[in-house]
Design an enzyme around this catalytic site. Structure first.
Site, PDB file in Angstrom:
ATOM      1  N   THR A  58       0.833  -1.209   0.000  1.00 19.20           N
ATOM      2  CA  THR A  58       0.000   0.000   0.000  1.00 19.20           C
ATOM      3  C   THR A  58       0.863   1.254   0.000  1.00 19.20           C
ATOM      4  OG1 THR A  58      -1.796  -1.151   1.123  1.00 19.20           O
ATOM      5  CG2 THR A  58      -1.840   1.251   1.218  1.00 19.20           C
ATOM      6  N   CYS A  59       1.948   1.218   0.728  1.00 18.11           N
ATOM      7  CA  CYS A  59       2.841   2.378   0.808  1.00 18.11           C
ATOM      8  C   CYS A  59       3.428   2.717  -0.562  1.00 18.11           C
ATOM      9  CB  CYS A  59       3.959   2.108   1.808  1.00 18.11           C
ATOM     10  SG  CYS A  59       3.386   1.621   3.441  1.00 18.11           S
ATOM     11  N   SER A  60       3.826   1.699  -1.319  1.00 18.71           N
ATOM     12  CA  SER A  60       4.478   1.907  -2.611  1.00 18.71           C
ATOM     13  C   SER A  60       3.501   2.075  -3.767  1.00 18.71           C
ATOM     14  CB  SER A  60       5.406   0.732  -2.928  1.00 18.71           C
ATOM     15  OG  SER A  60       6.535   0.768  -2.100  1.00 18.71           O
TER      16      SER A  60
END
Length: 158
Positions: free
Chosen positions: A47-49
Protein backbone atom coordinates in the site's frame (compact mmCIF):
# COMPACT_ATOMS: atom_id res chain seq x y z
CA UNK A 1 -1.00 9.71 21.24
CA UNK A 2 -0.24 13.23 20.09
CA UNK A 3 -3.32 15.38 19.55
CA UNK A 4 -4.25 18.36 17.42
CA UNK A 5 -3.06 21.54 19.09
CA UNK A 6 0.03 19.92 20.59
CA UNK A 7 3.64 20.68 19.67
CA UNK A 8 5.65 17.92 18.03
CA UNK A 9 8.14 16.34 20.42
CA UNK A 10 11.83 16.97 20.05
CA UNK A 11 13.42 14.26 17.94
CA UNK A 12 16.00 13.67 15.22
CA UNK A 13 15.14 12.29 11.79
CA UNK A 14 17.70 11.35 9.15
CA UNK A 15 17.82 12.04 5.43
CA UNK A 16 20.32 10.85 2.84
CA UNK A 17 20.99 13.70 0.42
CA UNK A 18 23.44 14.20 -2.42
CA UNK A 19 25.71 15.84 0.17
CA UNK A 20 25.55 12.82 2.49
CA UNK A 21 23.69 11.97 5.68
CA UNK A 22 21.78 14.85 7.24
CA UNK A 23 20.27 14.68 10.71
CA UNK A 24 17.35 17.04 11.21
CA UNK A 25 15.80 18.07 14.49
CA UNK A 26 12.04 18.36 14.54
CA UNK A 27 12.48 21.94 15.74
CA UNK A 28 14.46 22.79 12.61
CA UNK A 29 12.20 20.85 10.22
CA UNK A 30 8.94 22.42 11.40
CA UNK A 31 9.87 25.89 12.71
CA UNK A 32 8.10 28.76 10.94
CA UNK A 33 6.77 26.42 8.25
CA UNK A 34 3.56 24.70 7.26
CA UNK A 35 4.42 21.05 6.64
CA UNK A 36 2.44 18.01 5.60
CA UNK A 37 3.95 14.98 7.33
CA UNK A 38 2.76 11.51 6.46
CA UNK A 39 3.96 8.21 7.85
CA UNK A 40 3.95 4.72 6.45
CA UNK A 41 4.55 1.34 8.10
CA UNK A 42 7.39 0.54 5.71
CA UNK A 43 9.16 1.59 2.55
CA UNK A 44 8.73 -0.73 -0.44
CA UNK A 45 5.59 -2.33 1.06
CA UNK A 46 2.42 -2.78 -1.03
CA UNK A 47 0.00 0.00 0.00
CA UNK A 48 2.84 2.38 0.81
CA UNK A 49 4.48 1.91 -2.61
CA UNK A 50 1.39 1.50 -4.77
CA UNK A 51 -0.77 4.28 -3.33
CA UNK A 52 0.44 6.28 -0.32
CA UNK A 53 3.75 7.74 -1.52
CA UNK A 54 2.66 7.96 -5.19
CA UNK A 55 -0.39 10.01 -4.21
CA UNK A 56 1.81 12.62 -2.57
CA UNK A 57 4.21 12.60 -5.52
CA UNK A 58 1.36 13.26 -7.97
CA UNK A 59 -0.29 15.96 -5.83
CA UNK A 60 2.88 17.63 -4.47
CA UNK A 61 2.48 20.76 -6.60
CA UNK A 62 -1.17 21.19 -5.60
CA UNK A 63 -0.39 20.62 -1.92
CA UNK A 64 2.40 23.20 -2.03
CA UNK A 65 0.13 25.62 -3.92
CA UNK A 66 -2.28 25.35 -0.98
CA UNK A 67 0.31 27.09 1.21
CA UNK A 68 2.47 24.17 2.31
CA UNK A 69 6.21 24.80 2.57
CA UNK A 70 7.28 21.14 2.63
CA UNK A 71 5.97 17.60 2.37
CA UNK A 72 7.73 14.95 4.41
CA UNK A 73 7.40 11.19 4.56
CA UNK A 74 8.63 9.33 7.63
CA UNK A 75 9.00 5.62 8.26
CA UNK A 76 10.73 3.37 10.75
CA UNK A 77 13.41 2.62 8.17
CA UNK A 78 16.93 3.93 7.82
CA UNK A 79 17.73 6.94 5.65
CA UNK A 80 19.39 4.74 3.01
CA UNK A 81 16.17 2.77 2.47
CA UNK A 82 14.07 5.94 2.48
CA UNK A 83 16.35 7.55 -0.10
CA UNK A 84 16.23 4.51 -2.41
CA UNK A 85 12.44 4.30 -2.04
CA UNK A 86 12.06 8.01 -2.84
CA UNK A 87 14.25 7.68 -5.93
CA UNK A 88 12.28 4.63 -7.10
CA UNK A 89 9.10 6.75 -6.97
CA UNK A 90 10.50 10.06 -8.28
CA UNK A 91 9.72 11.68 -4.93
CA UNK A 92 12.11 14.59 -5.42
CA UNK A 93 9.57 17.07 -3.95
CA UNK A 94 9.23 15.06 -0.72
CA UNK A 95 11.62 14.89 2.22
CA UNK A 96 12.21 11.16 2.75
CA UNK A 97 12.97 10.87 6.46
CA UNK A 98 14.18 7.84 8.35
CA UNK A 99 13.19 7.16 11.96
CA UNK A 100 15.49 4.17 12.21
CA UNK A 101 15.11 3.52 15.93
CA UNK A 102 11.40 4.51 16.01
CA UNK A 103 12.11 7.14 18.67
CA UNK A 104 10.10 9.86 16.89
CA UNK A 105 7.24 7.47 16.18
CA UNK A 106 7.18 6.30 19.80
CA UNK A 107 7.30 9.87 21.11
CA UNK A 108 4.14 10.56 19.08
CA UNK A 109 2.47 7.46 20.50
CA UNK A 110 1.84 6.24 16.95
CA UNK A 111 3.90 3.05 17.00
CA UNK A 112 2.57 -0.47 16.49
CA UNK A 113 4.24 -3.82 16.98
CA UNK A 114 3.99 -5.78 13.75
CA UNK A 115 5.90 -8.82 15.05
CA UNK A 116 7.34 -10.61 12.02
CA UNK A 117 6.72 -7.69 9.63
CA UNK A 118 9.64 -5.82 11.17
CA UNK A 119 8.78 -5.33 14.80
CA UNK A 120 7.93 -1.79 15.85
CA UNK A 121 6.66 0.27 12.93
CA UNK A 122 4.64 3.43 12.50
CA UNK A 123 0.91 3.49 12.18
CA UNK A 124 -0.24 5.00 8.90
CA UNK A 125 -1.13 8.67 9.40
CA UNK A 126 -0.89 12.15 7.96
CA UNK A 127 -0.75 15.47 9.74
CA UNK A 128 -0.53 19.14 8.98
CA UNK A 129 2.00 20.91 11.18
CA UNK A 130 2.20 24.69 11.47
CA UNK A 131 5.27 26.09 13.23
CA UNK A 132 5.72 22.80 15.08
CA UNK A 133 2.08 22.51 16.19
CA UNK A 134 -0.20 19.75 14.87
CA UNK A 135 -3.24 21.43 13.31
CA UNK A 136 -4.66 18.34 11.59
CA UNK A 137 -4.12 14.69 12.51
CA UNK A 138 -5.53 11.81 10.50
CA UNK A 139 -4.64 8.36 11.84
CA UNK A 140 -5.76 5.33 9.86
CA UNK A 141 -7.68 2.48 11.39
CA UNK A 142 -5.84 -0.86 10.98
CA UNK A 143 -5.78 -2.11 7.38
CA UNK A 144 -7.43 1.09 6.11
CA UNK A 145 -6.19 3.72 3.67
CA UNK A 146 -8.41 6.77 3.42
CA UNK A 147 -7.69 9.33 6.16
CA UNK A 148 -4.00 9.75 5.38
CA UNK A 149 -3.98 9.74 1.61
CA UNK A 150 -2.86 12.80 -0.32
CA UNK A 151 -6.33 13.59 -1.67
CA UNK A 152 -7.76 13.73 1.87
CA UNK A 153 -5.01 16.05 3.08
CA UNK A 154 -5.30 18.28 0.01
CA UNK A 155 -9.04 18.65 0.70
CA UNK A 156 -8.28 19.59 4.32
CA UNK A 157 -5.88 22.30 3.13
CA UNK A 158 -8.51 24.04 1.00
Amino acid sequence: MIQQGQTLPSATLSELTDEGMQNHSTEELFANKKVVLFAVPGAFTPTCSEAHLPGYVVLADQIKAAGVDAIACVSVNDAFVMSAWGKAHNASEILMLGDGDASFTKSLGLEMDTATFGGVRSQRYAMIVENGVVTQLNVEEPKQFEASKAETILAALK
